[in-house]
Design an enzyme around this catalytic site. Structure first.
Site, PDB file in Angstrom:
ATOM      1  N   HIS A  76       1.003   6.847   9.673  1.00 35.72           N
ATOM      2  CA  HIS A  76       1.264   6.165   8.402  1.00 35.72           C
ATOM      3  C   HIS A  76       0.163   5.128   8.110  1.00 35.72           C
ATOM      4  O   HIS A  76      -0.361   5.069   6.997  1.00 35.72           O
ATOM      5  CB  HIS A  76       2.652   5.493   8.483  1.00 35.72           C
ATOM      6  CG  HIS A  76       3.050   4.686   7.286  1.00 35.72           C
ATOM      7  ND1 HIS A  76       4.180   4.982   6.542  1.00 35.72           N
ATOM      8  CD2 HIS A  76       2.509   3.596   6.698  1.00 35.72           C
ATOM      9  CE1 HIS A  76       4.291   4.093   5.561  1.00 35.72           C
ATOM     10  NE2 HIS A  76       3.291   3.241   5.633  1.00 35.72           N
ATOM     11  N   GLU A  77      -0.201   4.344   9.139  1.00 31.97           N
ATOM     12  CA  GLU A  77      -1.187   3.271   8.919  1.00 31.97           C
ATOM     13  C   GLU A  77      -2.602   3.829   8.733  1.00 31.97           C
ATOM     14  O   GLU A  77      -3.364   3.314   7.915  1.00 31.97           O
ATOM     15  CB  GLU A  77      -1.159   2.261  10.070  1.00 31.97           C
ATOM     16  CG  GLU A  77       0.184   1.561  10.297  1.00 31.97           C
ATOM     17  CD  GLU A  77       0.806   0.947   9.056  1.00 31.97           C
ATOM     18  OE1 GLU A  77       0.064   0.565   8.134  1.00 31.97           O
ATOM     19  OE2 GLU A  77       2.046   0.870   8.994  1.00 31.97           O
TER      20      GLU A  77
ATOM     21  N   CYS B 149       7.587   1.251   3.373  1.00 26.27           N
ATOM     22  CA  CYS B 149       6.246   0.672   3.322  1.00 26.27           C
ATOM     23  C   CYS B 149       6.296  -0.604   2.491  1.00 26.27           C
ATOM     24  O   CYS B 149       6.926  -0.619   1.430  1.00 26.27           O
ATOM     25  CB  CYS B 149       5.299   1.684   2.680  1.00 26.27           C
ATOM     26  SG  CYS B 149       3.603   1.108   2.565  1.00 26.27           S
TER      27      CYS B 149
ATOM     28  N   HIS C  69      -3.113   4.838   5.238  1.00 22.81           N
ATOM     29  CA  HIS C  69      -3.466   3.720   4.348  1.00 22.81           C
ATOM     30  C   HIS C  69      -4.975   3.517   4.296  1.00 22.81           C
ATOM     31  O   HIS C  69      -5.529   3.206   3.247  1.00 22.81           O
ATOM     32  CB  HIS C  69      -2.842   2.412   4.844  1.00 22.81           C
ATOM     33  CG  HIS C  69      -1.440   2.182   4.381  1.00 22.81           C
ATOM     34  ND1 HIS C  69      -1.104   2.109   3.049  1.00 22.81           N
ATOM     35  CD2 HIS C  69      -0.284   1.980   5.065  1.00 22.81           C
ATOM     36  CE1 HIS C  69       0.195   1.871   2.930  1.00 22.81           C
ATOM     37  NE2 HIS C  69       0.725   1.803   4.150  1.00 22.81           N
TER      38      HIS C  69
END
Ligand code: ZN
Length: 172
Positions: free
Chosen positions: A138-139, A96, A142
């Site tokens: 994953h995004e 990341c 965020h």
């Protein structure tokens, strides 16, 4: 277009929850383009979330194969949402830009179906496997203030944070 500054841990803004966009306006399109340019400027970048550039909108960009082995495609997604996730899990090595120089294995759903608004404000659905499935999860994390290191054991997480502090001391 512009290259944006990517926030790194322990910046508290990475822990914010991003807000949905009402629609993909000219401003949001510009943000998507700037994020894509920023991602291309960073080596090996696969995805970037608006939270990482200090913008609390639910916007992500991903550059990945459309299906496993398919052509590369630049996804620009507003309000991305996982609407279905397989019980099947898969583990892959993640990194990341907000946690520089750290990589670790993370287990996630192997297949996800996600909905989003594209850069033309059109609703889209994607059935993702492989890198794309990992990246979407994953995004979206965020956008909820979650980082991949949160899935690691406290010991592994601590080791990554210590290593980063050391790298920063050497850089200074
Ligand atoms: Zn990330």
């Amino acid at each position: 277009m512009a290259i944006l500054k990517v926030l790194e841990i322990p910046n508290p803004r990475l822990r914010c929850t991003a807000q949905p966009v009402a629609n993909v306006s000219e401003d949001i399109r510009r943000l998507m383009d700037d994020m894509a340019e920023t991602m291309h400027a960073l080596s090996n970048a696969v995805g970037l979330a608006a939270i990482q550039v200090g913008v609390e909108h639910r916007v992500i960009v991903i550059n990945a194969e459309k299906e496993d082995g398919g052509p590369q495609f630049l996804y620009k997604m507003a309000n991305p949402e996982v609407v279905w996730a397989s019980e099947d899990r898969s583990t892959s090595m993640e990194g990341c830009f907000s946690v520089p120089e750290a990589y670790a294995e993370v287990e996630r759903a192997a297949v996800v179906h996600a909905t989003y608004l594209d850069e033309n404000n059109q609703p889209q659905k994607v059935e993702a496997t492989g890198v794309l499935a990992t990246c979407i999860q994953h995004e979206i994390d965020h956008l909820n203030g979650v980082l991949f290191i949160d899935y690691l054991s406290p010991l592994k997480r601590e080791r990554i944070i210590k290593k980063l502090e050391k790298v920063r001391r050497l850089r200074a």
